[in-house]
Design a protein around this motif. Structure first.
Motif, short mmCIF file in Angstrom:
data_model
loop_
_atom_site.label_atom_id
_atom_site.label_comp_id
_atom_site.label_asym_id
_atom_site.label_seq_id
_atom_site.Cartn_x
_atom_site.Cartn_y
_atom_site.Cartn_z
N LEU A 142 -40.01 -20.84 93.99
CA LEU A 142 -39.76 -21.08 95.41
C LEU A 142 -38.53 -21.97 95.56
N ARG A 143 -37.73 -21.69 96.58
CA ARG A 143 -36.57 -22.51 96.90
C ARG A 143 -36.59 -22.82 98.40
N GLY A 144 -36.40 -24.09 98.72
CA GLY A 144 -36.42 -24.47 100.13
C GLY A 144 -36.03 -25.91 100.33
N GLU A 145 -36.48 -26.49 101.43
CA GLU A 145 -36.10 -27.85 101.77
C GLU A 145 -36.53 -28.87 100.73
N SER A 146 -37.62 -28.57 100.02
CA SER A 146 -38.11 -29.49 98.99
C SER A 146 -37.44 -29.30 97.65
N GLY A 147 -36.54 -28.31 97.55
CA GLY A 147 -35.86 -28.04 96.29
C GLY A 147 -36.36 -26.76 95.66
N VAL A 148 -36.51 -26.79 94.34
CA VAL A 148 -36.90 -25.61 93.57
C VAL A 148 -38.15 -25.96 92.77
N THR A 149 -39.12 -25.06 92.80
CA THR A 149 -40.35 -25.29 92.05
C THR A 149 -40.88 -23.98 91.52
N GLN A 150 -41.60 -24.05 90.40
CA GLN A 150 -42.15 -22.85 89.78
C GLN A 150 -43.65 -22.99 89.55
N LEU A 151 -44.33 -21.87 89.66
CA LEU A 151 -45.77 -21.80 89.40
C LEU A 151 -46.06 -22.24 87.98
N PRO A 152 -46.95 -23.22 87.77
CA PRO A 152 -47.28 -23.64 86.40
C PRO A 152 -48.15 -22.61 85.70
N GLU A 153 -48.09 -22.61 84.39
CA GLU A 153 -48.92 -21.71 83.61
C GLU A 153 -50.37 -22.19 83.63
N ALA A 154 -51.28 -21.22 83.65
CA ALA A 154 -52.70 -21.55 83.55
C ALA A 154 -53.05 -21.92 82.11
N ARG A 155 -54.03 -22.80 81.96
CA ARG A 155 -54.42 -23.26 80.64
C ARG A 155 -55.72 -22.65 80.15
N GLU A 156 -56.26 -21.70 80.89
CA GLU A 156 -57.54 -21.11 80.50
C GLU A 156 -57.54 -19.63 80.80
#
Length: 296
Positions: A233-247
Protein backbone atom coordinates in the motif's frame (compact mmCIF):
# COMPACT_ATOMS: atom_id res chain seq x y z
CA UNK A 1 -21.34 -26.61 18.93
CA UNK A 2 -21.90 -29.87 17.03
CA UNK A 3 -20.39 -29.64 13.57
CA UNK A 4 -20.15 -31.87 10.53
CA UNK A 5 -17.77 -31.78 7.59
CA UNK A 6 -18.93 -31.83 3.99
CA UNK A 7 -16.05 -32.87 1.75
CA UNK A 8 -13.23 -35.41 1.69
CA UNK A 9 -10.62 -33.98 -0.68
CA UNK A 10 -7.06 -32.80 0.01
CA UNK A 11 -8.16 -29.57 1.71
CA UNK A 12 -10.67 -31.39 3.91
CA UNK A 13 -8.02 -33.90 4.93
CA UNK A 14 -5.20 -31.42 5.46
CA UNK A 15 -7.05 -28.53 7.11
CA UNK A 16 -10.72 -28.94 7.92
CA UNK A 17 -10.79 -32.31 9.62
CA UNK A 18 -7.75 -31.62 11.85
CA UNK A 19 -9.04 -28.16 12.79
CA UNK A 20 -12.50 -29.44 13.68
CA UNK A 21 -11.16 -32.43 15.57
CA UNK A 22 -8.71 -30.36 17.62
CA UNK A 23 -11.06 -27.51 18.50
CA UNK A 24 -11.99 -27.55 22.21
CA UNK A 25 -15.42 -25.99 21.68
CA UNK A 26 -16.54 -28.13 18.77
CA UNK A 27 -18.03 -31.60 18.80
CA UNK A 28 -16.87 -33.03 15.47
CA UNK A 29 -19.80 -35.32 14.67
CA UNK A 30 -19.06 -36.77 11.27
CA UNK A 31 -18.18 -36.53 7.58
CA UNK A 32 -20.20 -36.66 4.39
CA UNK A 33 -18.65 -36.83 0.94
CA UNK A 34 -19.64 -37.41 -2.64
CA UNK A 35 -17.55 -40.58 -2.52
CA UNK A 36 -18.76 -42.74 0.40
CA UNK A 37 -15.49 -44.68 0.55
CA UNK A 38 -13.51 -41.46 0.99
CA UNK A 39 -15.90 -40.29 3.71
CA UNK A 40 -15.48 -43.60 5.53
CA UNK A 41 -11.70 -43.36 5.32
CA UNK A 42 -11.53 -39.77 6.60
CA UNK A 43 -14.08 -40.42 9.35
CA UNK A 44 -12.08 -43.43 10.56
CA UNK A 45 -8.93 -41.34 10.88
CA UNK A 46 -10.71 -38.89 13.19
CA UNK A 47 -12.92 -41.36 15.02
CA UNK A 48 -16.20 -39.90 13.80
CA UNK A 49 -19.19 -41.19 11.85
CA UNK A 50 -19.26 -41.39 8.06
CA UNK A 51 -22.61 -40.33 6.62
CA UNK A 52 -24.04 -41.63 3.35
CA UNK A 53 -26.91 -39.11 3.43
CA UNK A 54 -26.19 -35.40 3.78
CA UNK A 55 -29.60 -34.75 5.32
CA UNK A 56 -28.88 -37.30 8.03
CA UNK A 57 -25.71 -35.39 8.90
CA UNK A 58 -27.60 -32.08 8.92
CA UNK A 59 -30.09 -33.56 11.36
CA UNK A 60 -27.29 -34.37 13.83
CA UNK A 61 -25.39 -31.05 13.89
CA UNK A 62 -25.69 -27.35 14.66
CA UNK A 63 -23.26 -26.28 11.93
CA UNK A 64 -21.41 -27.53 8.89
CA UNK A 65 -17.94 -26.88 7.56
CA UNK A 66 -17.72 -27.16 3.77
CA UNK A 67 -14.61 -28.22 1.86
CA UNK A 68 -16.02 -28.80 -1.62
CA UNK A 69 -15.77 -27.19 -5.06
CA UNK A 70 -17.58 -23.84 -5.04
CA UNK A 71 -20.45 -24.89 -7.31
CA UNK A 72 -21.16 -27.86 -5.02
CA UNK A 73 -20.61 -25.80 -1.89
CA UNK A 74 -23.17 -23.19 -2.92
CA UNK A 75 -26.04 -25.65 -3.29
CA UNK A 76 -25.21 -27.48 -0.07
CA UNK A 77 -24.78 -24.22 1.86
CA UNK A 78 -28.30 -23.23 0.85
CA UNK A 79 -29.56 -26.65 1.90
CA UNK A 80 -27.79 -26.46 5.26
CA UNK A 81 -28.98 -22.91 5.96
CA UNK A 82 -32.57 -23.88 5.22
CA UNK A 83 -32.14 -26.68 7.75
CA UNK A 84 -31.09 -24.05 10.31
CA UNK A 85 -27.41 -24.94 10.38
CA UNK A 86 -24.63 -22.37 10.79
CA UNK A 87 -22.12 -22.19 7.95
CA UNK A 88 -18.32 -22.39 7.95
CA UNK A 89 -17.63 -22.03 4.25
CA UNK A 90 -14.57 -21.88 2.03
CA UNK A 91 -13.67 -19.35 -0.61
CA UNK A 92 -14.95 -18.67 -3.17
CA UNK A 93 -18.45 -18.97 -1.82
CA UNK A 94 -19.65 -19.58 -5.40
CA UNK A 95 -18.54 -18.86 -8.96
CA UNK A 96 -21.78 -17.30 -10.17
CA UNK A 97 -23.59 -14.25 -8.86
CA UNK A 98 -26.90 -16.11 -8.74
CA UNK A 99 -25.54 -18.92 -6.60
CA UNK A 100 -23.69 -16.55 -4.28
CA UNK A 101 -26.84 -14.49 -3.80
CA UNK A 102 -28.80 -17.68 -3.03
CA UNK A 103 -26.40 -18.53 -0.18
CA UNK A 104 -26.74 -15.05 1.34
CA UNK A 105 -30.51 -15.07 1.03
CA UNK A 106 -30.82 -18.55 2.57
CA UNK A 107 -28.58 -17.63 5.51
CA UNK A 108 -30.47 -14.37 6.09
CA UNK A 109 -33.88 -16.05 5.87
CA UNK A 110 -32.88 -18.77 8.33
CA UNK A 111 -31.06 -16.40 10.69
CA UNK A 112 -27.95 -18.58 10.73
CA UNK A 113 -24.38 -17.36 11.19
CA UNK A 114 -21.84 -17.65 8.40
CA UNK A 115 -18.07 -17.35 8.28
CA UNK A 116 -16.06 -17.81 5.09
CA UNK A 117 -12.47 -18.97 5.47
CA UNK A 118 -10.27 -16.41 3.76
CA UNK A 119 -7.05 -17.79 5.25
CA UNK A 120 -5.16 -14.50 5.61
CA UNK A 121 -8.00 -12.91 7.55
CA UNK A 122 -7.62 -15.47 10.33
CA UNK A 123 -3.83 -15.33 10.70
CA UNK A 124 -2.78 -12.95 13.52
CA UNK A 125 0.00 -10.93 11.89
CA UNK A 126 -1.75 -10.26 8.55
CA UNK A 127 -5.10 -9.54 10.21
CA UNK A 128 -3.55 -7.07 12.65
CA UNK A 129 -1.87 -5.32 9.70
CA UNK A 130 -5.16 -5.15 7.77
CA UNK A 131 -6.94 -3.59 10.74
CA UNK A 132 -4.12 -1.09 11.27
CA UNK A 133 -4.12 0.04 7.62
CA UNK A 134 -7.91 0.31 7.56
CA UNK A 135 -7.74 2.65 10.56
CA UNK A 136 -4.93 4.71 9.00
CA UNK A 137 -6.76 5.43 5.74
CA UNK A 138 -5.47 7.93 3.19
CA UNK A 139 -4.31 5.26 0.75
CA UNK A 140 -3.52 6.26 -2.81
CA UNK A 141 -2.89 2.89 -4.41
CA UNK A 142 -2.57 -0.79 -3.60
CA UNK A 143 -0.67 -3.51 -5.40
CA UNK A 144 -1.15 -7.25 -4.84
CA UNK A 145 0.57 -10.30 -6.29
CA UNK A 146 -0.76 -13.74 -5.36
CA UNK A 147 1.34 -16.20 -7.31
CA UNK A 148 0.98 -19.95 -6.84
CA UNK A 149 2.77 -22.86 -8.46
CA UNK A 150 -0.13 -25.33 -8.25
CA UNK A 151 0.16 -26.27 -11.92
CA UNK A 152 3.94 -25.99 -12.20
CA UNK A 153 5.28 -27.79 -9.13
CA UNK A 154 5.54 -31.56 -8.85
CA UNK A 155 2.93 -33.58 -6.95
CA UNK A 156 0.77 -30.64 -5.87
CA UNK A 157 -2.41 -32.22 -4.46
CA UNK A 158 -4.60 -29.45 -5.87
CA UNK A 159 -3.36 -29.61 -9.47
CA UNK A 160 -5.90 -32.28 -10.40
CA UNK A 161 -8.83 -30.23 -9.09
CA UNK A 162 -11.30 -29.87 -12.01
CA UNK A 163 -12.71 -26.57 -10.81
CA UNK A 164 -9.22 -25.05 -10.45
CA UNK A 165 -8.31 -26.26 -13.90
CA UNK A 166 -11.46 -24.64 -15.27
CA UNK A 167 -11.52 -21.42 -13.23
CA UNK A 168 -7.81 -20.90 -12.57
CA UNK A 169 -6.12 -18.31 -10.41
CA UNK A 170 -8.86 -15.70 -10.75
CA UNK A 171 -11.23 -17.74 -8.62
CA UNK A 172 -8.75 -19.69 -6.50
CA UNK A 173 -6.33 -17.04 -5.24
CA UNK A 174 -8.26 -13.97 -6.33
CA UNK A 175 -10.43 -14.18 -3.18
CA UNK A 176 -7.31 -14.14 -1.00
CA UNK A 177 -6.00 -10.93 -2.57
CA UNK A 178 -9.40 -9.23 -2.42
CA UNK A 179 -9.88 -10.25 1.21
CA UNK A 180 -6.83 -8.09 2.03
CA UNK A 181 -7.48 -5.15 -0.30
CA UNK A 182 -11.20 -4.60 0.27
CA UNK A 183 -11.19 -4.00 4.05
CA UNK A 184 -8.46 -1.36 3.59
CA UNK A 185 -9.39 0.36 0.31
CA UNK A 186 -13.16 -0.13 0.35
CA UNK A 187 -15.59 -1.76 -2.04
CA UNK A 188 -14.69 -1.39 -5.69
CA UNK A 189 -16.83 0.98 -7.70
CA UNK A 190 -15.83 -0.97 -10.78
CA UNK A 191 -13.30 -3.34 -12.28
CA UNK A 192 -11.61 -1.00 -14.71
CA UNK A 193 -9.39 -3.54 -16.48
CA UNK A 194 -8.79 -7.28 -16.70
CA UNK A 195 -6.21 -8.98 -18.89
CA UNK A 196 -4.66 -12.41 -19.28
CA UNK A 197 -0.99 -13.15 -18.66
CA UNK A 198 1.04 -16.37 -19.05
CA UNK A 199 -0.81 -19.60 -18.31
CA UNK A 200 -3.80 -18.91 -16.09
CA UNK A 201 -2.35 -15.57 -14.93
CA UNK A 202 -4.72 -12.61 -14.84
CA UNK A 203 -4.19 -8.91 -14.09
CA UNK A 204 -6.97 -6.81 -12.53
CA UNK A 205 -7.30 -3.07 -11.91
CA UNK A 206 -9.96 -1.87 -9.47
CA UNK A 207 -11.32 1.57 -8.65
CA UNK A 208 -12.24 1.60 -4.94
CA UNK A 209 -14.90 3.59 -3.10
CA UNK A 210 -12.27 5.09 -0.80
CA UNK A 211 -10.67 6.88 -3.76
CA UNK A 212 -7.71 4.54 -4.24
CA UNK A 213 -7.02 2.22 -7.13
CA UNK A 214 -5.43 -1.22 -6.95
CA UNK A 215 -3.72 -3.61 -9.31
CA UNK A 216 -3.61 -7.34 -8.73
CA UNK A 217 -1.71 -10.16 -10.43
CA UNK A 218 -2.98 -13.69 -9.85
CA UNK A 219 -1.52 -16.99 -11.01
CA UNK A 220 -1.41 -20.72 -10.30
CA UNK A 221 1.19 -21.28 -13.03
CA UNK A 222 4.09 -19.25 -11.68
CA UNK A 223 7.53 -20.90 -11.61
CA UNK A 224 7.99 -22.45 -8.17
CA UNK A 225 10.90 -20.10 -7.42
CA UNK A 226 8.66 -17.11 -8.12
CA UNK A 227 5.65 -18.22 -6.06
CA UNK A 228 4.45 -16.18 -3.12
CA UNK A 229 2.07 -13.44 -2.02
CA UNK A 230 2.69 -9.72 -1.63
CA UNK A 231 0.44 -6.75 -0.91
CA UNK A 232 1.82 -3.21 -0.88
CA UNK A 233 0.00 0.00 0.00
CA UNK A 234 1.14 3.55 -0.75
CA UNK A 235 -0.51 6.65 0.64
CA UNK A 236 -0.36 9.47 3.14
CA UNK A 237 1.22 7.19 5.74
CA UNK A 238 3.98 6.10 3.36
CA UNK A 239 4.59 2.58 2.09
CA UNK A 240 3.72 -0.63 3.89
CA UNK A 241 3.57 -4.32 3.03
CA UNK A 242 1.49 -7.21 4.29
CA UNK A 243 3.57 -9.24 6.78
CA UNK A 244 4.08 -12.94 6.27
CA UNK A 245 2.00 -15.32 8.34
CA UNK A 246 3.86 -17.48 10.83
CA UNK A 247 1.48 -20.43 10.90
CA UNK A 248 -0.35 -22.76 8.56
CA UNK A 249 -4.03 -23.13 7.78
CA UNK A 250 -5.10 -25.43 10.63
CA UNK A 251 -4.84 -22.90 13.50
CA UNK A 252 -6.26 -20.21 11.23
CA UNK A 253 -9.24 -22.42 10.47
CA UNK A 254 -9.62 -22.94 14.21
CA UNK A 255 -9.96 -19.16 14.57
CA UNK A 256 -12.58 -19.15 11.84
CA UNK A 257 -14.48 -21.73 13.89
CA UNK A 258 -14.11 -19.43 16.93
CA UNK A 259 -15.61 -16.64 14.84
CA UNK A 260 -18.56 -18.84 13.81
CA UNK A 261 -19.26 -19.80 17.41
CA UNK A 262 -19.14 -16.13 18.45
CA UNK A 263 -21.39 -15.01 15.58
CA UNK A 264 -23.89 -17.77 16.30
CA UNK A 265 -24.00 -16.79 19.95
CA UNK A 266 -24.21 -13.02 19.52
CA UNK A 267 -26.18 -12.72 16.31
CA UNK A 268 -23.62 -10.17 15.10
CA UNK A 269 -22.21 -10.84 11.60
CA UNK A 270 -18.52 -11.49 11.18
CA UNK A 271 -16.61 -9.29 8.68
CA UNK A 272 -15.88 -12.41 6.61
CA UNK A 273 -19.46 -13.62 6.40
CA UNK A 274 -21.37 -14.85 3.35
CA UNK A 275 -22.32 -11.29 2.41
CA UNK A 276 -18.65 -10.23 2.18
CA UNK A 277 -17.85 -13.39 0.22
CA UNK A 278 -20.71 -12.59 -2.14
CA UNK A 279 -19.16 -9.18 -2.83
CA UNK A 280 -15.93 -10.99 -3.75
CA UNK A 281 -17.87 -13.28 -6.08
CA UNK A 282 -19.50 -10.29 -7.81
CA UNK A 283 -16.10 -8.69 -8.38
CA UNK A 284 -14.59 -11.88 -9.81
CA UNK A 285 -17.62 -12.56 -12.01
CA UNK A 286 -17.33 -9.03 -13.39
CA UNK A 287 -13.63 -9.55 -14.06
CA UNK A 288 -14.34 -12.88 -15.75
CA UNK A 289 -16.85 -11.19 -18.06
CA UNK A 290 -14.24 -8.58 -19.02
CA UNK A 291 -11.64 -11.29 -19.63
CA UNK A 292 -13.99 -13.28 -21.87
CA UNK A 293 -14.97 -10.18 -23.83
CA UNK A 294 -11.37 -9.58 -24.85
CA UNK A 295 -8.99 -11.70 -26.86
CA UNK A 296 -6.22 -13.85 -25.50
Amino acid sequence: MRIGLLGTGPWARAAHAPALGEHPDLDFVGVWGRRPEAAAELAAVHGVRAYDDVDALLADVDAVAVALPPAVQGDLAVRAARAGRHLLLDKPIATTVAQGRAVVEAADAAGVASVVFFTTRFQPEPQAWIEEQARAGGWFTGRAQWLGAVFTSEDNPFAASPWRQQKGALWDVGPHALSVLLPVLGEPRRVTAAAYGPGDTVHLVLDHSGGASSSTTLSLTAPPAAAGAMVELRGESGVTQLPEAREDAVPALGRAADALIAAAGSGEPHPCDARFAFMVTRILANAETLLHSGTR
